[in-house]
Design a protein around this motif. Structure first.
Motif, PDB file in Angstrom:
ATOM      1  N   LEU A  73       0.795  -1.227   0.000  1.00  0.00           N
ATOM      2  CA  LEU A  73       0.000   0.000   0.000  1.00  0.00           C
ATOM      3  C   LEU A  73       0.829   1.279   0.000  1.00  0.00           C
ATOM      4  O   LEU A  73       0.319   2.326  -0.403  1.00  0.00           O
ATOM      5  N   ALA A  74       2.080   1.211   0.468  1.00  0.00           N
ATOM      6  CA  ALA A  74       2.840   2.454   0.627  1.00  0.00           C
ATOM      7  C   ALA A  74       4.319   2.324   0.298  1.00  0.00           C
ATOM      8  O   ALA A  74       5.062   3.281   0.511  1.00  0.00           O
ATOM      9  N   GLY A  75       4.774   1.164  -0.159  1.00  0.00           N
ATOM     10  CA  GLY A  75       6.169   1.048  -0.553  1.00  0.00           C
ATOM     11  C   GLY A  75       6.993   0.214   0.401  1.00  0.00           C
ATOM     12  O   GLY A  75       6.594  -0.028   1.551  1.00  0.00           O
ATOM     13  N   PRO A  76       8.175  -0.236  -0.036  1.00  0.00           N
ATOM     14  CA  PRO A  76       8.996  -1.165   0.761  1.00  0.00           C
ATOM     15  C   PRO A  76       9.425  -0.609   2.103  1.00  0.00           C
ATOM     16  O   PRO A  76       9.401  -1.325   3.110  1.00  0.00           O
ATOM     17  N   ALA A 219      -2.748   8.887   9.461  1.00  0.00           N
ATOM     18  CA  ALA A 219      -3.461   8.641   8.209  1.00  0.00           C
ATOM     19  C   ALA A 219      -3.408   9.832   7.261  1.00  0.00           C
ATOM     20  O   ALA A 219      -3.685   9.692   6.060  1.00  0.00           O
ATOM     21  N   ARG A 220      -3.083  11.008   7.776  1.00  0.00           N
ATOM     22  CA  ARG A 220      -2.994  12.194   6.926  1.00  0.00           C
ATOM     23  C   ARG A 220      -1.703  12.226   6.119  1.00  0.00           C
ATOM     24  O   ARG A 220      -1.553  13.051   5.213  1.00  0.00           O
ATOM     25  N   THR A 221      -0.762  11.336   6.446  1.00  0.00           N
ATOM     26  CA  THR A 221       0.502  11.289   5.700  1.00  0.00           C
ATOM     27  C   THR A 221       0.270  10.625   4.353  1.00  0.00           C
ATOM     28  O   THR A 221      -0.163   9.467   4.301  1.00  0.00           O
ATOM     29  N   PRO A 222       0.533  11.314   3.255  1.00  0.00           N
ATOM     30  CA  PRO A 222       0.334  10.668   1.946  1.00  0.00           C
ATOM     31  C   PRO A 222       1.381   9.590   1.721  1.00  0.00           C
ATOM     32  O   PRO A 222       2.571   9.788   1.996  1.00  0.00           O
ATOM     33  N   PRO A 223       0.975   8.411   1.248  1.00  0.00           N
ATOM     34  CA  PRO A 223       1.948   7.347   1.004  1.00  0.00           C
ATOM     35  C   PRO A 223       2.823   7.673  -0.198  1.00  0.00           C
ATOM     36  O   PRO A 223       2.498   8.539  -1.010  1.00  0.00           O
ATOM     37  N   ARG A 224       3.954   6.980  -0.270  1.00  0.00           N
ATOM     38  CA  ARG A 224       4.860   7.154  -1.401  1.00  0.00           C
ATOM     39  C   ARG A 224       4.153   6.786  -2.696  1.00  0.00           C
ATOM     40  O   ARG A 224       3.400   5.818  -2.764  1.00  0.00           O
ATOM     41  N   ALA A 225       4.399   7.571  -3.735  1.00  0.00           N
ATOM     42  CA  ALA A 225       3.830   7.267  -5.048  1.00  0.00           C
ATOM     43  C   ALA A 225       4.391   5.937  -5.546  1.00  0.00           C
ATOM     44  O   ALA A 225       5.593   5.700  -5.501  1.00  0.00           O
ATOM     45  N   ALA A 226       3.519   5.059  -5.984  1.00  0.00           N
ATOM     46  CA  ALA A 226       3.929   3.730  -6.440  1.00  0.00           C
ATOM     47  C   ALA A 226       3.745   3.616  -7.943  1.00  0.00           C
ATOM     48  O   ALA A 226       2.990   4.362  -8.552  1.00  0.00           O
ATOM     49  N   HIS A 227       4.480   2.689  -8.552  1.00  0.00           N
ATOM     50  CA  HIS A 227       4.340   2.464  -9.994  1.00  0.00           C
ATOM     51  C   HIS A 227       2.924   1.988 -10.322  1.00  0.00           C
ATOM     52  O   HIS A 227       2.344   2.364 -11.330  1.00  0.00           O
ATOM     53  N   ALA A 228       2.381   1.118  -9.476  1.00  0.00           N
ATOM     54  CA  ALA A 228       1.019   0.622  -9.653  1.00  0.00           C
ATOM     55  C   ALA A 228       0.159   1.142  -8.511  1.00  0.00           C
ATOM     56  O   ALA A 228       0.557   1.079  -7.350  1.00  0.00           O
ATOM     57  N   ALA A 229      -0.989   1.703  -8.824  1.00  0.00           N
ATOM     58  CA  ALA A 229      -1.854   2.265  -7.795  1.00  0.00           C
ATOM     59  C   ALA A 229      -2.306   1.162  -6.834  1.00  0.00           C
ATOM     60  O   ALA A 229      -2.748   0.093  -7.272  1.00  0.00           O
ATOM     61  N   PRO A 230      -2.215   1.381  -5.502  1.00  0.00           N
ATOM     62  CA  PRO A 230      -2.652   0.361  -4.545  1.00  0.00           C
ATOM     63  C   PRO A 230      -4.167   0.210  -4.579  1.00  0.00           C
ATOM     64  O   PRO A 230      -4.897   1.138  -4.967  1.00  0.00           O
ATOM     65  N   PRO A 231      -4.688  -0.939  -4.188  1.00  0.00           N
ATOM     66  CA  PRO A 231      -6.141  -1.163  -4.211  1.00  0.00           C
ATOM     67  C   PRO A 231      -6.905  -0.183  -3.328  1.00  0.00           C
ATOM     68  O   PRO A 231      -8.063   0.122  -3.599  1.00  0.00           O
ATOM     69  N   MET A 232      -6.288   0.279  -2.238  1.00  0.00           N
ATOM     70  CA  MET A 232      -6.917   1.271  -1.364  1.00  0.00           C
ATOM     71  C   MET A 232      -5.826   1.992  -0.585  1.00  0.00           C
ATOM     72  O   MET A 232      -4.697   1.501  -0.481  1.00  0.00           O
ATOM     73  N   ARG A 233      -6.158   3.140  -0.063  1.00  0.00           N
ATOM     74  CA  ARG A 233      -5.184   3.905   0.713  1.00  0.00           C
ATOM     75  C   ARG A 233      -4.979   3.257   2.080  1.00  0.00           C
ATOM     76  O   ARG A 233      -5.894   2.610   2.618  1.00  0.00           O
TER      77      ARG A 233
END
Length: 452
Positions: A73-76, A219-233
């Motif tokens: 959901l947010a990267g390694p 939860a207000r912290t935006p996750p790292r942008a991923a190559h593939a969009a995660p199924p949900m935040r």
């Protein structure tokens, strides 16, 4: 070995027919766990290590599951940080050390959540079947895991699901509810087991509010942008699991007090996931904010690390002492042996404190349990069955010395006739000679006047 662990240890060592008959009287909600531990002891009867090892391995598996969730959901790095945070949470440390089902249920809920994300990403029948199977196992280990379905349902519908996702989750939820319903209905016949639970106090409610606040901020912290969009935040997945199971149990208090933290331990997985994503966000901002931002970011990280060490080390140290538990059944058994002589009478008041004999039954040999009619094993119960009040009084009056195992001062007295007779007979015909406290238990030696 505290009282509930002593129950696990003794019941898991009974034969399968004895376990089955016991569950008909008490503890049906823990039946599958007792059967699992029966299998563990059948393979290796390693005492306390074998008793607690499943909980240790469950927390390890839960940490791995949180790491995979964070990675997806947010990267390694967020996954790694979340997996490292999870076993540091004090509640997780505590139940990793106990021979009860709570750590195992928590791990299954975490992996169920990972399966949910996988099924939402690629809604196929096999994925939903795996999801239903794992969460049903968690519910059969402890039926309050059913509250996870409510949290997952909110997460699924907040994510704006496709029709296939909604249909798949609904079918899986129906299977889990149907599979859990027989146990839930039968366990209501044993509802007196949870009469000891009181309404959550102000400290408990404020602690829960603080955890929710931390989760909302993270939860207000935006996750790292991923190559593939995660199924949900991450927040969409974690916040319902963090909030709803605990809030629902607390909300039921006016009808029936049922909230105990360990019953909804899975909130710790959601908290770890949110903290991992937030820590990853702090790391990224300190790295990407230029030369001036890096020293400040490093200072914040160092300060947070120092604060965590100063907070967690004393807590973790305390959790590894007998004083961190409500009672130490093994220590109670040793204290009874030190207070008694062979042939002395023995009385438990209230009768449910006889459960402390399950940890070290050998320590009670040579003592005469004056109220006991049938032993826990013979009666397929945890506390045994006792004689009528008149017979208990007659046996007590025939004794010269009695070792009494009872609650510490301030605990509510059991109003049952048999318990009243025990207390009245001790006051009228005996005098206390010596008393000692062991965690939440009191061991008092009574004797006839002048015989101390």
């Amino acid at each position: 070995m505290w009282g509930d662990e002593a129950v696990t240890y003794e019941v898991a060592h009974r034969t399968l027919p004895e376990i089955w008959r016991t569950l008909g009287h008490i503890d049906a909600v823990h039946g599958l766990y007792y059967l699992c531990l029966h299998g563990v002891f059948g393979v290796w009867d390693g005492g306390l290590v074998a008793l607690r090892l499943p909980s240790v391995l469950a927390v390890a598996a839960g940490a791995a599951g949180i790491a995979l969730l964070g990675r997806r959901l947010a990267g390694p790095r967020a996954g790694l940080l979340a997996g490292l945070v999870f076993p540091l949470i004090p509640a997780v440390q505590r139940y990793a050390q106990e021979g009860r089902s709570y750590a195992l249920v928590c791990a299954l809920v975490i992996w169920t959540t990972w399966l949910l994300v996988s099924a939402v990403d690629r809604p196929r029948g096999r994925r939903w079947a795996a999801y239903a199977g794992v969460i049903l196992t968690a519910c059969l280990l402890h039926e309050f895991a059913l509250l996870t379905l409510v949290a997952h349902g909110v997460s699924v519908f907040r994510s704006g699901p496709a029709r296939a996702v909604a249909r798949g989750w609904g079918a899986a939820a129906g299977v889990v509810v149907a599979g859990t319903l027989p146990l839930a209905v039968f366990s209501t016949t044993q509802a007196s087991q949870v009469d000891w639970i009181g309404a959550p106090g102000a400290r408990t409610v404020l602690g829960f509010a603080a955890v929710v606040l931390v989760g909302l901020v993270c939860a207000r912290t935006p996750p790292r942008a991923a190559h593939a969009a995660p199924p949900m935040r991450p927040g969409t997945l974690a916040l319902p699991l963090l909030i709803l199971p605990t809030a629902l149990l607390m909300a039921l208090t006016p009808l029936r007090a049922l909230y105990v933290e360990r019953y909804v331990l899975s909130y710790t997985g959601a908290l770890a996931l949110l903290l991992g994503v937030a820590l990853d966000g702090v790391w990224r901002r300190s790295r990407d904010g230029g030369r001036r931002a890096r020293p400040a970011g490093y200072a914040v990280a160092a300060g947070a690390g120092l604060l965590a060490v100063l907070t967690l080390v004393p807590v973790g140290t305390h959790l590894r002492t007998p004083q961190s538990r409500q009672n130490d059944a093994a220590a109670v058994a040793r204290a009874v042996r030190q207070s008694a002589r062979p042939g002395d009478g023995l009385v438990f008041t209230p009768a449910r404190r006889r459960v402390w004999t399950l940890a070290r039954p050998e320590e009670f040999r040579g003592l005469f349990d004056l109220a006991l009619d049938r032993s826990p094993v013979a009666s397929d119960t945890l506390h045994g069955t006792e004689l009528p009040p008149g017979a208990v009084r007659a046996r007590m009056l025939a004794a010269r010395r009695i070792v009494v195992v009872h609650d510490v001062a301030g605990e509510p007295l059991d109003a049952a006739d048999r318990e009243y007779v025990k207390r009245a007979t001790l006051r009228a015909a005996f005098e206390p000679c010596a008393t000692r406290r062991v965690t939440r238990a009191q061991i008092t030696l009574y004797a006839r006047p002048g015989a101390c």
